[in-house]
Design a protein around this motif. Structure first.
Motif, PDB file in Angstrom:
ATOM      1  N   VAL A  74       0.932  -1.244   0.000  1.00 25.62           N
ATOM      2  CA  VAL A  74      -0.059   0.077  -0.041  1.00 25.62           C
ATOM      3  C   VAL A  74       0.836   1.327   0.088  1.00 25.62           C
ATOM      4  CG1 VAL A  74      -1.739   1.219   1.072  1.00 25.62           C
ATOM      5  CG2 VAL A  74      -2.131  -1.157   0.965  1.00 25.62           C
ATOM      6  N   PRO A  75       1.729   1.398   0.837  1.00 26.82           N
ATOM      7  CA  PRO A  75       2.772   2.457   0.930  1.00 26.82           C
ATOM      8  C   PRO A  75       3.531   2.746  -0.429  1.00 26.82           C
ATOM      9  CG  PRO A  75       3.265   1.326   2.745  1.00 26.82           C
ATOM     10  CD  PRO A  75       2.234   0.571   2.075  1.00 26.82           C
ATOM     11  N   LEU A  76       3.848   1.663  -0.977  1.00 24.30           N
ATOM     12  CA  LEU A  76       4.657   1.578  -2.002  1.00 24.30           C
ATOM     13  C   LEU A  76       3.655   2.174  -3.148  1.00 24.30           C
ATOM     14  CD1 LEU A  76       7.289   0.200  -2.362  1.00 24.30           C
ATOM     15  CD2 LEU A  76       6.050  -1.702  -3.629  1.00 24.30           C
ATOM     16  N   LEU A  77       2.480   1.661  -3.504  1.00 19.79           N
ATOM     17  CA  LEU A  77       1.579   2.086  -4.403  1.00 19.79           C
ATOM     18  C   LEU A  77       1.406   3.647  -4.177  1.00 19.79           C
ATOM     19  CD1 LEU A  77      -1.016  -0.706  -4.612  1.00 19.79           C
ATOM     20  CD2 LEU A  77       0.483   0.242  -6.587  1.00 19.79           C
ATOM     21  N   GLU A  78       1.237   4.076  -2.938  1.00 16.08           N
ATOM     22  CA  GLU A  78       0.797   5.287  -2.755  1.00 16.08           C
ATOM     23  C   GLU A  78       2.151   6.187  -3.306  1.00 16.08           C
ATOM     24  OE1 GLU A  78      -0.080   8.550   0.638  1.00 16.08           O
ATOM     25  OE2 GLU A  78       0.185   6.466   1.366  1.00 16.08           O
ATOM     26  N   PRO A 100     -13.875  -5.110  -4.994  1.00 17.39           N
ATOM     27  CA  PRO A 100     -14.257  -3.659  -4.792  1.00 17.39           C
ATOM     28  C   PRO A 100     -13.407  -2.985  -3.470  1.00 17.39           C
ATOM     29  CG  PRO A 100     -15.994  -5.344  -4.590  1.00 17.39           C
ATOM     30  CD  PRO A 100     -14.767  -6.135  -4.983  1.00 17.39           C
ATOM     31  N   ILE A 101     -12.963  -3.876  -2.610  1.00 18.22           N
ATOM     32  CA  ILE A 101     -12.436  -3.245  -1.465  1.00 18.22           C
ATOM     33  C   ILE A 101     -11.036  -2.499  -2.075  1.00 18.22           C
ATOM     34  CG2 ILE A 101     -10.990  -3.893   0.712  1.00 18.22           C
ATOM     35  CD1 ILE A 101     -13.339  -6.077   0.812  1.00 18.22           C
ATOM     36  N   LEU A 102     -10.278  -3.448  -2.747  1.00 21.76           N
ATOM     37  CA  LEU A 102      -9.067  -2.915  -3.270  1.00 21.76           C
ATOM     38  C   LEU A 102      -9.374  -1.748  -4.285  1.00 21.76           C
ATOM     39  CD1 LEU A 102      -5.968  -3.170  -3.968  1.00 21.76           C
ATOM     40  CD2 LEU A 102      -6.436  -4.804  -5.716  1.00 21.76           C
ATOM     41  N   LYS A 103     -10.220  -1.560  -5.115  1.00 18.81           N
ATOM     42  CA  LYS A 103     -10.687  -0.513  -5.818  1.00 18.81           C
ATOM     43  C   LYS A 103     -10.825   0.671  -5.141  1.00 18.81           C
ATOM     44  CE  LYS A 103     -13.623   0.882  -9.658  1.00 18.81           C
ATOM     45  NZ  LYS A 103     -14.548   0.618 -10.689  1.00 18.81           N
ATOM     46  N   MET A 104     -11.426   0.506  -4.010  1.00 17.79           N
ATOM     47  CA  MET A 104     -11.633   1.656  -3.257  1.00 17.79           C
ATOM     48  C   MET A 104     -10.492   1.956  -2.571  1.00 17.79           C
ATOM     49  SD  MET A 104     -15.021   1.521  -0.432  1.00 17.79           S
ATOM     50  CE  MET A 104     -14.075   0.726   0.842  1.00 17.79           C
ATOM     51  N   GLN A 105      -9.683   1.275  -2.086  1.00 14.88           N
ATOM     52  CA  GLN A 105      -8.339   1.499  -1.344  1.00 14.88           C
ATOM     53  C   GLN A 105      -7.578   2.285  -2.500  1.00 14.88           C
ATOM     54  OE1 GLN A 105      -5.996  -1.993  -0.142  1.00 14.88           O
ATOM     55  NE2 GLN A 105      -5.493  -0.988   1.659  1.00 14.88           N
ATOM     56  N   LEU A 106      -7.384   1.956  -3.764  1.00 13.58           N
ATOM     57  CA  LEU A 106      -6.588   2.398  -4.732  1.00 13.58           C
ATOM     58  C   LEU A 106      -7.074   3.928  -5.049  1.00 13.58           C
ATOM     59  CD1 LEU A 106      -5.694  -0.509  -6.940  1.00 13.58           C
ATOM     60  CD2 LEU A 106      -4.218   0.478  -5.269  1.00 13.58           C
ATOM     61  N   LEU A 109      -6.042   6.124  -2.366  1.00 17.47           N
ATOM     62  CA  LEU A 109      -4.658   6.599  -2.727  1.00 17.47           C
ATOM     63  C   LEU A 109      -4.315   7.467  -3.697  1.00 17.47           C
ATOM     64  CD1 LEU A 109      -2.717   2.774  -2.175  1.00 17.47           C
ATOM     65  CD2 LEU A 109      -2.976   4.883  -0.462  1.00 17.47           C
ATOM     66  N   GLY A 110      -5.058   7.077  -4.827  1.00 11.54           N
ATOM     67  CA  GLY A 110      -4.903   8.080  -5.957  1.00 11.54           C
ATOM     68  C   GLY A 110      -5.609   9.520  -5.609  1.00 11.54           C
ATOM     69  N   ARG A 111      -6.669   9.479  -4.944  1.00  9.32           N
ATOM     70  CA  ARG A 111      -7.038  10.976  -4.420  1.00  9.32           C
ATOM     71  C   ARG A 111      -5.820  11.675  -3.470  1.00  9.32           C
ATOM     72  NH1 ARG A 111     -12.036   8.504  -4.124  1.00  9.32           N
ATOM     73  NH2 ARG A 111     -12.056   8.174  -1.863  1.00  9.32           N
ATOM     74  N   ASN A 117      -6.220  11.956 -12.820  1.00 14.32           N
ATOM     75  CA  ASN A 117      -6.467  11.299 -13.942  1.00 14.32           C
ATOM     76  C   ASN A 117      -6.201   9.940 -13.864  1.00 14.32           C
ATOM     77  OD1 ASN A 117      -3.884  11.249 -13.526  1.00 14.32           O
ATOM     78  ND2 ASN A 117      -3.393  11.970 -15.538  1.00 14.32           N
ATOM     79  N   LEU A 118      -6.774   9.337 -12.673  1.00 10.10           N
ATOM     80  CA  LEU A 118      -6.456   7.884 -12.372  1.00 10.10           C
ATOM     81  C   LEU A 118      -7.811   7.186 -12.800  1.00 10.10           C
ATOM     82  CD1 LEU A 118      -4.884   5.389 -11.072  1.00 10.10           C
ATOM     83  CD2 LEU A 118      -6.017   6.192  -9.106  1.00 10.10           C
TER      84      LEU A 118
END
Length: 126
Positions: A74-78, A100-106, A109-111, A117-118
């Motif tokens: 997660v911090p890596l993706l962020e 759905p959970i991962l999508k929400m999490q990503l 992180l994008g926000r 533009n994600l």
């Protein structure tokens, strides 16, 4: 059963392809990423975008084979999202399996990274 391949599955695999004709960079993430894998991936990514102007390119990331249960990811993706934002890609597309959970999490992180533009695309399991 052959258990020799077990260790390969645990490692994160990072495949990067640049399509200069279509102006797209494809990244495929596979397996479980350690922090070390992440650092290596980021270095490879930076070498790839060095000769190009990311503002002309679309970034397509395939996470369908990525094991994102590891909390280290997660911090890596962020960090990656922040990097994509500062590189100024036209669009960043993230493809993942219907999770759905991962999508929400990503999306969160994008926000947080300010990556407006994600686009996150969910695919059904084949």
């Amino acid at each position: 059963m052959n258990h020799n391949n077990g260790s390969d599955v645990q490692m994160g695999k990072f495949v990067l392809k640049t399509d200069t004709a279509k102006k797209v960079i494809n990244i495929e993430l596979d397996g479980t990423f350690s922090e070390e894998d992440g650092v290596k991936s980021i270095q490879a990514y930076q070498q790839t975008i060095n000769p190009i102007n990311p503002a002309d390119y679309e970034l397509q990331i395939d996470c369908r084979k990525l094991n994102v249960t590891a909390p280290d990811v997660v911090p890596l993706l962020e960090g990656c999202f922040v990097m994509f934002k500062s590189d100024g890609f036209v669009r960043v597309n993230l493809t993942l399996e219907n999770n759905p959970i991962l999508k929400m999490q990503l999306a969160r992180l994008g926000r947080k990274a300010g990556l407006d533009n994600l686009e996150i695309i969910s695919t059904a399991k084949a």
